[in-house]
Design a protein around this motif. Sequence first.
Motif, mmCIF file in Angstrom:
data_model
loop_
_atom_site.group_PDB
_atom_site.id
_atom_site.type_symbol
_atom_site.label_atom_id
_atom_site.label_comp_id
_atom_site.label_asym_id
_atom_site.label_seq_id
_atom_site.Cartn_x
_atom_site.Cartn_y
_atom_site.Cartn_z
ATOM 1 N N GLY A 186 18.108 -5.939 0.558
ATOM 2 C CA GLY A 186 16.665 -5.790 0.387
ATOM 3 C C GLY A 186 16.064 -7.007 -0.279
ATOM 4 O O GLY A 186 16.690 -8.070 -0.373
ATOM 5 N N TYR A 187 14.826 -6.841 -0.744
ATOM 6 C CA TYR A 187 14.116 -7.912 -1.431
ATOM 7 C C TYR A 187 13.372 -7.328 -2.622
ATOM 8 O O TYR A 187 12.830 -6.211 -2.557
ATOM 9 N N GLU A 188 13.334 -8.107 -3.706
ATOM 10 C CA GLU A 188 12.453 -7.748 -4.809
ATOM 11 C C GLU A 188 11.150 -8.523 -4.678
ATOM 12 O O GLU A 188 11.148 -9.736 -4.458
ATOM 13 N N ALA A 189 10.029 -7.804 -4.782
ATOM 14 C CA ALA A 189 8.713 -8.425 -4.735
ATOM 15 C C ALA A 189 8.342 -8.899 -6.139
ATOM 16 O O ALA A 189 8.383 -8.122 -7.100
ATOM 17 N N LEU A 190 8.000 -10.165 -6.262
ATOM 18 C CA LEU A 190 7.702 -10.790 -7.553
ATOM 19 C C LEU A 190 6.279 -11.339 -7.531
ATOM 20 O O LEU A 190 5.921 -12.121 -6.646
ATOM 21 N N VAL A 191 5.484 -10.938 -8.500
ATOM 22 C CA VAL A 191 4.075 -11.302 -8.494
ATOM 23 C C VAL A 191 3.871 -12.736 -8.988
ATOM 24 O O VAL A 191 4.550 -13.200 -9.904
ATOM 25 N N ARG A 192 2.931 -13.434 -8.355
ATOM 26 C CA ARG A 192 2.538 -14.786 -8.751
ATOM 27 C C ARG A 192 1.025 -14.914 -8.608
ATOM 28 O O ARG A 192 0.385 -14.150 -7.873
#
Length: 393
Positions: A186-192
Amino acid sequence: MSLAGSAKGVPSPGRVLVVDDDDDMRDLYVRFLKPDGHEVIEAASGDEAVELLASQPFDCVVSDIMMPGMSGIELLRKIRAYDLDVPVIMATGSPTLDTAVAAVEEGAARYLVKPFEPEIFTSTVARCVKLSRLARLKREALELMGGPGKLIGDRAGLSVRFDSALASLHMLYQPIVRLSDRSLYGYEALVRTQEPSIPHPGVLFDVAERLERIPDVSRKIRDVAPLPFAKAPQRGWLFINLHVHDLLDDRLYELATPLAALAPRVTLEITERAALDGVTDVRGRIERLRKMGFRIAVDDLGAGYAGLNSFAHLEPEVVKLDMTLVRGIETSATKQKLVRSMALLCREMGLDVVSEGIETKAELDCLVAMGCDLFQGYLFGKPGPAFVEPRFP
């Protein structure tokens, strides 16, 4: 009326913007300030002041509060879009508790009631000029030392920068892999954001908490993060971080949201670093999320609160070992013992264990020897636009 900590010694001349719709009042300010060598620029309205602030720097702004059109409080908020440091002195001939509270909350350096003694006014301006220069020096020092040199101290500046960050908010995605079959988990969504004064997510949430605007940023993250996954069913699990306060947000449990539409593919991460004490009916809220299809993960395992509260309340399907445990694990017998025991217990409970922050082959080999199989870190791929293809060493 006295000025605590008033300026001492020889005044330090500065560029002072005086804003007042009363011509006589502006003339009076000029007469007060000129003898100390200040360069005084006049504006007859808030709009005129904004134009001046957009084109040139000032060491101090003196503004009337009650002006036609743009009030002094509204001007103060706009000032922070152009200058984070300039002190603003609010002056009024009709003082009220509401205007005084608003001036303080929005970051006014001083609140003066007309008429005031000339020495009170001049010493206040002189002190603000010095504070302005000190603030700029502090920012330079922080930038030189690699710190967040553009962080904002007052509420008006915070609001302006937070709105800018929210408008530019976007997500990057970091792959999570299963090493044994070299597959994508999967993927982790990281805020920017693209707001330079809010350089990383920690600052974003610190500012949101101070402004009591956690729901604004959390809701936008939950709306934006799932969008690429809706078009990519082969990309595995979407991991998305929840702020503890999000559990109190009714919108999290609504079915007609982008995140809820993908719930069977979404793992909600809740960090062990935050206490759940302020959340009522944690078990009931988590159960509602599970019924919607979400999985729950405990993030930062090993770096948060001691005890079993998070596990008892959350009953997670996934745990993520904190990167501080992973970093340099191949040279630390203590870390190896802790991780081996934690990973074994979690697997015995049927939980997926993800090791975060893997940067070196030595760290990876050590964790594999302990039976770990799910990994996230720069060794496999840095965060990037949807979707970064994982690398396998």
